[in-house]
Design a protein around this motif. Sequence first.
Motif, PDB file in Angstrom:
ATOM      1  N   GLY A   1       0.865  -1.168  -0.033  1.00 35.13           N
ATOM      2  CA  GLY A   1       0.038   0.012  -0.004  1.00 35.13           C
ATOM      3  C   GLY A   1       0.913   1.284   0.033  1.00 35.13           C
ATOM      4  O   GLY A   1       0.601   2.209  -0.813  1.00 35.13           O
ATOM      5  N   LEU A   2       1.795   1.361   0.866  1.00 32.18           N
ATOM      6  CA  LEU A   2       2.678   2.415   1.014  1.00 32.18           C
ATOM      7  C   LEU A   2       3.595   2.573  -0.290  1.00 32.18           C
ATOM      8  O   LEU A   2       3.603   3.600  -0.842  1.00 32.18           O
ATOM      9  CB  LEU A   2       3.463   2.384   2.188  1.00 32.18           C
ATOM     10  N   VAL A   3       3.800   1.458  -0.951  1.00 37.68           N
ATOM     11  CA  VAL A   3       4.939   1.654  -2.077  1.00 37.68           C
ATOM     12  C   VAL A   3       4.009   2.121  -3.227  1.00 37.68           C
ATOM     13  O   VAL A   3       4.452   2.941  -4.087  1.00 37.68           O
ATOM     14  CB  VAL A   3       5.502   0.206  -2.585  1.00 37.68           C
ATOM     15  N   CYS A   4       2.657   1.511  -3.194  1.00 38.65           N
ATOM     16  CA  CYS A   4       2.037   1.915  -4.511  1.00 38.65           C
ATOM     17  C   CYS A   4       1.361   3.572  -4.497  1.00 38.65           C
ATOM     18  O   CYS A   4       1.757   4.094  -5.484  1.00 38.65           O
ATOM     19  CB  CYS A   4       0.558   1.200  -4.632  1.00 38.65           C
ATOM     20  N   LEU A   5       1.204   4.058  -3.233  1.00 41.38           N
ATOM     21  CA  LEU A   5       0.919   5.396  -2.983  1.00 41.38           C
ATOM     22  C   LEU A   5       2.150   6.351  -3.256  1.00 41.38           C
ATOM     23  O   LEU A   5       2.104   7.213  -3.867  1.00 41.38           O
ATOM     24  CB  LEU A   5       0.434   5.692  -1.831  1.00 41.38           C
ATOM     25  N   THR A   6       3.537   5.656  -2.733  1.00 38.51           N
ATOM     26  CA  THR A   6       4.718   6.695  -2.708  1.00 38.51           C
ATOM     27  C   THR A   6       5.161   6.671  -4.193  1.00 38.51           C
ATOM     28  O   THR A   6       5.841   7.934  -4.336  1.00 38.51           O
ATOM     29  CB  THR A   6       5.717   6.088  -1.643  1.00 38.51           C
ATOM     30  N   VAL A   7       5.208   5.689  -4.710  1.00 39.02           N
ATOM     31  CA  VAL A   7       5.924   5.852  -6.103  1.00 39.02           C
ATOM     32  C   VAL A   7       4.805   6.262  -7.037  1.00 39.02           C
ATOM     33  O   VAL A   7       5.119   6.111  -8.376  1.00 39.02           O
ATOM     34  CB  VAL A   7       6.610   4.529  -6.442  1.00 39.02           C
ATOM     35  N   ARG A   8       3.533   6.419  -6.770  1.00 41.02           N
ATOM     36  CA  ARG A   8       2.540   6.843  -7.746  1.00 41.02           C
ATOM     37  C   ARG A   8       2.286   5.691  -8.714  1.00 41.02           C
ATOM     38  O   ARG A   8       2.162   5.880  -9.844  1.00 41.02           O
ATOM     39  CB  ARG A   8       2.789   8.258  -8.367  1.00 41.02           C
ATOM     40  N   PHE A   9       2.164   4.446  -8.338  1.00 38.85           N
ATOM     41  CA  PHE A   9       1.795   3.279  -9.287  1.00 38.85           C
ATOM     42  C   PHE A   9       0.860   2.696  -8.604  1.00 38.85           C
ATOM     43  O   PHE A   9       0.305   2.411  -7.453  1.00 38.85           O
ATOM     44  CB  PHE A   9       3.020   2.350  -8.847  1.00 38.85           C
TER      45      PHE A   9
END
Length: 178
Positions: free
Chosen positions: A149-157
Motif C-alpha cells: 500500500g505504501l509503495v503503490c502510493l509513494t511511487v504513484r503506481f
Amino acid sequence: GIRSKSDQADDAEYDSVVTLLNAETGTFLMLLLFAWSFWAIVATIPFWYVGLDAHGSMPWQPKLLFGIHLAASLVFELRLARRTRRGSLILKTNKATAALQIILTCMGRYDVFSDVSFAMLSWERGFSLSYGVVACCIVGVGVLQALPGLVCLTVRFRFPLGLKFNDYNTLLAAAGEP
C-alpha cells in the motif's frame, strides 16, 4: 437560480482523485503523510505493551492516537473527495454509498489496529500460540498490506490499489468513473 446536485458536482476542480493527486504535489504529500503516519502508529503499538502484567488492560495511549488520526484522516479524505467530480457526486447525491465508504474506512483501519493490538496482548499475556499470532500479523498486516500500500502510493503506481491497501475507501470510490 436553483441548481441540481449534479450541476453542483460539475463545479468540482478535478475529474478524479488520481488527476487531483497528480496535479497538486502538496495534496499528494499530505495523503502520504496520513498514510505513513497511520502505519507508524500501528508500528508503535507493540512498544505500549512492554511490561504489561497478566492483569493489565490495554494501554489507552494507542487508542487515543488511533482515534485522533482516524478523525483527522477522515476529514482530509472527505475534503479531498469533495474536490473531484465523482466524489462530489457521491457525497451529495448518494448518501448511502458515502456512508458505506466511511464505515468501510473506519472498519478497515480498526481491523489493522485490532490485529496488532491482539497480537501484542497475546504475546504479553503468554498465550501459547502467540508466536504464530505475531508471525501472521507481521506477514499479513506488515508485508501483505502496509508495504504494498505504501509503495503503490509513494511511487504513484496503481493509485487505486494503494488507496485500497491503505483503506481510503471514499477516495477509492471517487477515483472511478461514474
